[in-house]
Each structure stands twice: as structure tokens, then as C-alpha cells.
Design a protein around this motif. Structure first.
Motif, PDB file in Angstrom:
ATOM      1  N   ARG A 176       4.733 -18.047  51.890  1.00 39.84           N
ATOM      2  CA  ARG A 176       5.740 -17.546  50.954  1.00 39.84           C
ATOM      3  C   ARG A 176       5.097 -16.793  49.802  1.00 39.84           C
ATOM      4  NH1 ARG A 176       7.620 -22.097  49.906  1.00 39.84           N
ATOM      5  NH2 ARG A 176       6.605 -22.490  47.899  1.00 39.84           N
ATOM      6  N   GLU A 177       3.961 -17.290  49.331  1.00 38.59           N
ATOM      7  CA  GLU A 177       3.285 -16.672  48.204  1.00 38.59           C
ATOM      8  C   GLU A 177       2.253 -15.638  48.635  1.00 38.59           C
ATOM      9  OE1 GLU A 177       1.702 -19.785  45.770  1.00 38.59           O
ATOM     10  OE2 GLU A 177       3.656 -20.753  45.475  1.00 38.59           O
ATOM     11  N   ALA A 178       2.113 -15.417  49.950  1.00 40.54           N
ATOM     12  CA  ALA A 178       1.164 -14.434  50.495  1.00 40.54           C
ATOM     13  C   ALA A 178      -0.231 -14.631  49.902  1.00 40.54           C
ATOM     14  CB  ALA A 178       1.664 -13.018  50.235  1.00 40.54           C
ATOM     15  N   ARG A 179      -0.687 -15.871  49.937  1.00 40.96           N
ATOM     16  CA  ARG A 179      -1.949 -16.181  49.278  1.00 40.96           C
ATOM     17  C   ARG A 179      -3.153 -15.565  49.981  1.00 40.96           C
ATOM     18  NH1 ARG A 179      -2.022 -22.216  46.695  1.00 40.96           N
ATOM     19  NH2 ARG A 179      -0.270 -21.915  45.249  1.00 40.96           N
ATOM     20  N   LYS A 180      -3.119 -15.566  51.315  1.00 37.14           N
ATOM     21  CA  LYS A 180      -4.207 -15.008  52.107  1.00 37.14           C
ATOM     22  C   LYS A 180      -3.603 -14.476  53.410  1.00 37.14           C
ATOM     23  CE  LYS A 180      -7.566 -16.325  49.311  1.00 37.14           C
ATOM     24  NZ  LYS A 180      -8.378 -15.344  48.562  1.00 37.14           N
ATOM     25  N   PRO A 181      -4.393 -13.751  54.251  1.00 33.18           N
ATOM     26  CA  PRO A 181      -3.864 -13.296  55.546  1.00 33.18           C
ATOM     27  C   PRO A 181      -3.362 -14.471  56.391  1.00 33.18           C
ATOM     28  CG  PRO A 181      -5.915 -12.176  55.029  1.00 33.18           C
ATOM     29  CD  PRO A 181      -5.742 -13.240  53.983  1.00 33.18           C
ATOM     30  N   VAL A 182      -2.356 -14.198  57.221  1.00 31.50           N
ATOM     31  CA  VAL A 182      -1.687 -15.255  57.984  1.00 31.50           C
ATOM     32  C   VAL A 182      -2.659 -16.036  58.856  1.00 31.50           C
ATOM     33  CG1 VAL A 182       0.055 -15.741  59.741  1.00 31.50           C
ATOM     34  CG2 VAL A 182       0.526 -14.049  57.955  1.00 31.50           C
ATOM     35  N   LEU A 183      -3.507 -15.349  59.606  1.00 37.55           N
ATOM     36  CA  LEU A 183      -4.424 -16.045  60.502  1.00 37.55           C
ATOM     37  C   LEU A 183      -5.362 -16.963  59.727  1.00 37.55           C
ATOM     38  CD1 LEU A 183      -5.378 -16.502  63.374  1.00 37.55           C
ATOM     39  CD2 LEU A 183      -6.915 -14.522  63.126  1.00 37.55           C
ATOM     40  N   TYR A 184      -5.826 -16.508  58.586  1.00 35.86           N
ATOM     41  CA  TYR A 184      -6.689 -17.331  57.743  1.00 35.86           C
ATOM     42  C   TYR A 184      -5.959 -18.596  57.316  1.00 35.86           C
ATOM     43  CZ  TYR A 184      -9.409 -18.832  53.661  1.00 35.86           C
ATOM     44  OH  TYR A 184     -10.132 -19.579  52.764  1.00 35.86           O
ATOM     45  N   LEU A 185      -4.696 -18.448  56.904  1.00 34.73           N
ATOM     46  CA  LEU A 185      -3.927 -19.594  56.420  1.00 34.73           C
ATOM     47  C   LEU A 185      -3.675 -20.613  57.524  1.00 34.73           C
ATOM     48  CD1 LEU A 185      -1.309 -17.765  54.156  1.00 34.73           C
ATOM     49  CD2 LEU A 185      -3.310 -19.080  53.415  1.00 34.73           C
ATOM     50  N   VAL A 186      -3.388 -20.140  58.734  1.00 35.72           N
ATOM     51  CA  VAL A 186      -3.148 -21.053  59.848  1.00 35.72           C
ATOM     52  C   VAL A 186      -4.422 -21.815  60.190  1.00 35.72           C
ATOM     53  CG1 VAL A 186      -2.547 -21.218  62.279  1.00 35.72           C
ATOM     54  CG2 VAL A 186      -1.240 -19.698  60.777  1.00 35.72           C
ATOM     55  N   ARG A 187      -5.533 -21.100  60.288  1.00 38.21           N
ATOM     56  CA  ARG A 187      -6.804 -21.755  60.630  1.00 38.21           C
ATOM     57  C   ARG A 187      -7.203 -22.755  59.546  1.00 38.21           C
ATOM     58  NH1 ARG A 187     -10.274 -16.465  62.717  1.00 38.21           N
ATOM     59  NH2 ARG A 187      -9.452 -16.429  64.854  1.00 38.21           N
ATOM     60  N   ARG A 188      -7.062 -22.345  58.296  1.00 38.45           N
ATOM     61  CA  ARG A 188      -7.397 -23.253  57.194  1.00 38.45           C
ATOM     62  C   ARG A 188      -6.493 -24.479  57.226  1.00 38.45           C
ATOM     63  NH1 ARG A 188      -5.214 -23.756  51.716  1.00 38.45           N
ATOM     64  NH2 ARG A 188      -6.750 -24.833  50.409  1.00 38.45           N
ATOM     65  N   GLY A 189      -5.203 -24.255  57.456  1.00 43.05           N
ATOM     66  CA  GLY A 189      -4.265 -25.365  57.474  1.00 43.05           C
ATOM     67  C   GLY A 189      -4.578 -26.386  58.544  1.00 43.05           C
ATOM     68  N   LEU A 190      -4.920 -25.910  59.732  1.00 47.37           N
ATOM     69  CA  LEU A 190      -5.257 -26.829  60.823  1.00 47.37           C
ATOM     70  C   LEU A 190      -6.539 -27.600  60.511  1.00 47.37           C
ATOM     71  CD1 LEU A 190      -4.422 -24.540  63.874  1.00 47.37           C
ATOM     72  CD2 LEU A 190      -3.172 -26.584  63.153  1.00 47.37           C
ATOM     73  N   ARG A 191      -7.505 -26.907  59.917  1.00 48.49           N
ATOM     74  CA  ARG A 191      -8.758 -27.584  59.558  1.00 48.49           C
ATOM     75  C   ARG A 191      -8.503 -28.657  58.508  1.00 48.49           C
ATOM     76  NH1 ARG A 191     -11.967 -26.313  55.395  1.00 48.49           N
ATOM     77  NH2 ARG A 191     -11.143 -24.184  55.252  1.00 48.49           N
ATOM     78  N   LEU A 192      -7.710 -28.324  57.489  1.00 49.08           N
ATOM     79  CA  LEU A 192      -7.430 -29.296  56.440  1.00 49.08           C
ATOM     80  C   LEU A 192      -6.615 -30.472  56.954  1.00 49.08           C
ATOM     81  CD1 LEU A 192      -6.689 -27.015  53.355  1.00 49.08           C
ATOM     82  CD2 LEU A 192      -8.753 -28.334  53.849  1.00 49.08           C
ATOM     83  N   MET A 193      -5.736 -30.231  57.926  1.00 51.59           N
ATOM     84  CA  MET A 193      -4.959 -31.328  58.492  1.00 51.59           C
ATOM     85  C   MET A 193      -5.893 -32.322  59.186  1.00 51.59           C
ATOM     86  SD  MET A 193      -1.658 -31.301  61.063  1.00 51.59           S
ATOM     87  CE  MET A 193      -2.550 -30.574  62.436  1.00 51.59           C
ATOM     88  N   ARG A 194      -6.880 -31.804  59.912  1.00 46.70           N
ATOM     89  CA  ARG A 194      -7.842 -32.694  60.581  1.00 46.70           C
ATOM     90  C   ARG A 194      -8.692 -33.448  59.575  1.00 46.70           C
ATOM     91  NH1 ARG A 194      -8.352 -27.991  63.859  1.00 46.70           N
ATOM     92  NH2 ARG A 194     -10.254 -27.395  62.739  1.00 46.70           N
ATOM     93  N   GLU A 195      -8.973 -32.821  58.440  1.00 48.14           N
ATOM     94  CA  GLU A 195      -9.885 -33.403  57.455  1.00 48.14           C
ATOM     95  C   GLU A 195      -9.178 -34.213  56.371  1.00 48.14           C
ATOM     96  OE1 GLU A 195     -11.950 -30.073  55.868  1.00 48.14           O
ATOM     97  OE2 GLU A 195     -13.083 -29.660  57.705  1.00 48.14           O
ATOM     98  N   GLU A 196      -7.845 -34.268  56.393  1.00 48.88           N
ATOM     99  CA  GLU A 196      -7.108 -34.793  55.240  1.00 48.88           C
ATOM    100  C   GLU A 196      -7.471 -36.234  54.897  1.00 48.88           C
ATOM    101  OE1 GLU A 196      -2.506 -35.315  53.738  1.00 48.88           O
ATOM    102  OE2 GLU A 196      -3.171 -33.484  54.691  1.00 48.88           O
ATOM    103  N   ARG A 197      -7.565 -37.098  55.877  1.00 48.71           N
ATOM    104  CA  ARG A 197      -7.884 -38.499  55.562  1.00 48.71           C
ATOM    105  C   ARG A 197      -9.269 -38.616  54.939  1.00 48.71           C
ATOM    106  NH1 ARG A 197      -3.791 -41.451  57.276  1.00 48.71           N
ATOM    107  NH2 ARG A 197      -2.559 -40.743  59.065  1.00 48.71           N
ATOM    108  N   GLY A 198     -10.193 -37.774  55.374  1.00 46.18           N
ATOM    109  CA  GLY A 198     -11.513 -37.770  54.768  1.00 46.18           C
ATOM    110  C   GLY A 198     -11.488 -37.245  53.341  1.00 46.18           C
ATOM    111  N   ILE A 199     -10.614 -36.256  53.070  1.00 46.95           N
ATOM    112  CA  ILE A 199     -10.468 -35.729  51.718  1.00 46.95           C
ATOM    113  C   ILE A 199      -9.955 -36.817  50.779  1.00 46.95           C
ATOM    114  CG2 ILE A 199      -9.142 -34.119  50.295  1.00 46.95           C
ATOM    115  CD1 ILE A 199      -9.204 -32.188  52.721  1.00 46.95           C
ATOM    116  N   VAL A 200      -8.947 -37.554  51.233  1.00 47.63           N
ATOM    117  CA  VAL A 200      -8.406 -38.652  50.416  1.00 47.63           C
ATOM    118  C   VAL A 200      -9.473 -39.723  50.199  1.00 47.63           C
ATOM    119  CG1 VAL A 200      -6.716 -40.534  50.370  1.00 47.63           C
ATOM    120  CG2 VAL A 200      -6.013 -38.230  51.085  1.00 47.63           C
ATOM    121  N   ALA A 201     -10.235 -40.038  51.245  1.00 47.28           N
ATOM    122  CA  ALA A 201     -11.281 -41.055  51.117  1.00 47.28           C
ATOM    123  C   ALA A 201     -12.342 -40.624  50.107  1.00 47.28           C
ATOM    124  CB  ALA A 201     -11.926 -41.312  52.479  1.00 47.28           C
TER     125      ALA A 201
END
Length: 225
Positions: A154-179
Motif C-alpha cells: 500500500r505504501e509502495a515501500r520497495k519493489p513488489v518482488l523484494y517485498l514478497v521475498r523479504r516477507g517470506l524470509r521474515l515469516m520463517r525467522e519471526e520466532r527467532g526475532i522474538v527470541a
């Protein structure tokens, strides 16, 4: 020459951390307290010290090394001791600072500093005697992924492909980020618990910042950063 000690803080800070998309910005707004946006202290895209992604596809904006923690702590301390500070205005889409604004918290004894790297400065704020509480907002990784992607598109923060790849990576890493943020001293919780602790701090009943026991079921978190 006599060196005068720093003035005693008249305000203290609630550090609000959590994964990108966990709802930090919307929760901070709901508190009604002044808010310092720590993401405005990102380094600029031309900074040679920016960390790079392992695959060489660009800067690693999820690394604390992409962020100016010294400037963020200086701003927090200035707000606690003098009530006001200049802060950069950062444009995520262009990875650049576009100006400067002044944040003035007035006479309030408490404010919120929120951002994905807030936990990185917990110990420094404690040493400066300006820390009221430190929280890590958490939720379900799949929910955080959907909310983060919708916001970034919505905010056009970065190119779409970059955002999707980043989002999937962060989803996999989220529990580690919280830890990691918990290990740095943030209390992991959902929206309702966070609001309760902030209300307690505002009433002068600061909770003890401590590492959590094994995680209970996550509370739902509403939309926001």
C-alpha cells in the motif's frame, strides 16, 4: 574546568519492539502518549557501512547494523532530560533522509519509542536511568506476514518482488526475532498485555523487565507496524 552531571530525567521511555508488521505503530498511537519513531534512524542507502544480504541482492534492512543506534539513544536521552529533540524524517521507499523535524513531548513523564530495533538499546537506556519498560509485541507469523505485506504494498515501500521475498524470509525467522529481542530484555506479549503494562508505567507502577517463561498462546495483534 568543572563538569556538571547530566540533569535528572523528568521523563522515561517505553521501548516497544517486535517484528516488522507486528502492530507497534498502531499500538503506540492507541496509548495517547508521545511517540518517537525509531525507524527514522535508519542509515541512508548510500551509507558504505550498510550490511548486505547473503545473496548479494541488496542491503539487509532487517539487520541492526542498518540502523544508527547511537543517534536513536541520543534522541531518547534528550527527550527524557530536555523534553525535545530533532529527529530525522526518513523515506523508506528511497532509503534516504528527506529532512528533520522536532519532537517535543512537553511535560509528559512517559513516551513511547517504537521500532524493529528498539530492543537493541534496552541496556543503554537502563544504564542512562531513562527506561520505564521494554516490550516485544508478538503474534502469529502468518498474520504478521499478511499485515506487513499489505502495508508495504500500500505504501509502495520497495519493489513488489523484494517485498514478497523479504516477507517470506521474515515469516520463517519471526520466532527467532522474538527470541532475540526477549534475550535483549524485552517482555514478549500481545496487544492487551502491552497496553496493561504501559498503563501501569503511566501510573507509576513500572513492571520489572525480565525474560519470559516458555511462550503461552499468542494474543491477537491488530494492524500496524
Amino acid at each position: 574546568m568543572t563538569v556538571l552531571p547530566p540533569s535528572a530525567p523528568h521523563a522515561r521511555v517505553i521501548l516497544l519492539a517486535g517484528p516488522s508488521g507486528s502492530g507497534k505503530s498502531s499500538l503506540a498511537a492507541l496509548t495517547g502518549l508521545p511517540v518517537l519513531n525509531l525507524d527514522d534512524f535508519y542509515k541512508e542507502g548510500t551509507d558504505p557501512t550498510l550490511p548486505r544480504l547473503p545473496d548479494g541482492s541488496g542491503a539487509d534492512w532487517d539487520s541492526p547494523l542498518s540502523w544508527d543506534g547511537d543517534a536513536a539513544v541520543a534522541a531518547i536521552e534528550a527527550l527524557c532530560r530536555t523534553s525535545r529533540t530533532p529527529v530525522p524524517v526518513y523515506d523508506i521507499a528511497t532509503s534516504s533522509r528527506t529532512g528533520t523535524s522536532t519532537l517535543d513531548i512537553g511535560r509528559t513523564p512517559l513516551f513511547v519509542a517504537e521500532g524493529i530495533f528498539a530492543a537493541e538499546v534496552i541496556e543503554r537506556c537502563r544504564e542512562l536511568d531513562v527506561l520505564a519498560d521494554a516490550l516485544c509485541l508478538r503474534g502469529r507469523p502468518s498474520t504478521t506476514f499478511r499485515r506487513r505485506l499489505a502495508r508495504d504494498l500500500r505504501e509502495a515501500r520497495k519493489p513488489v518482488l523484494y517485498l514478497v521475498r523479504r516477507g517470506l524470509r521474515l515469516m520463517r525467522e519471526e520466532r527467532g526475532i522474538v527470541a532475540r529481542q526477549t534475550a535483549l530484555g524485552a517482555f514478549p506479549c500481545g496487544r492487551d498485555t502491552a497496553m496493561g503494562r504501559i498503563a501501569a508505567a503511566a501510573a507509576g507502577r513500572c513492571e520489572k523487565v525480565a525474560a519470559a517463561a516458555p511462550e503461552p498462546a499468542a494474543e491477537p495483534v491488530r494492524s500496524g507496524r
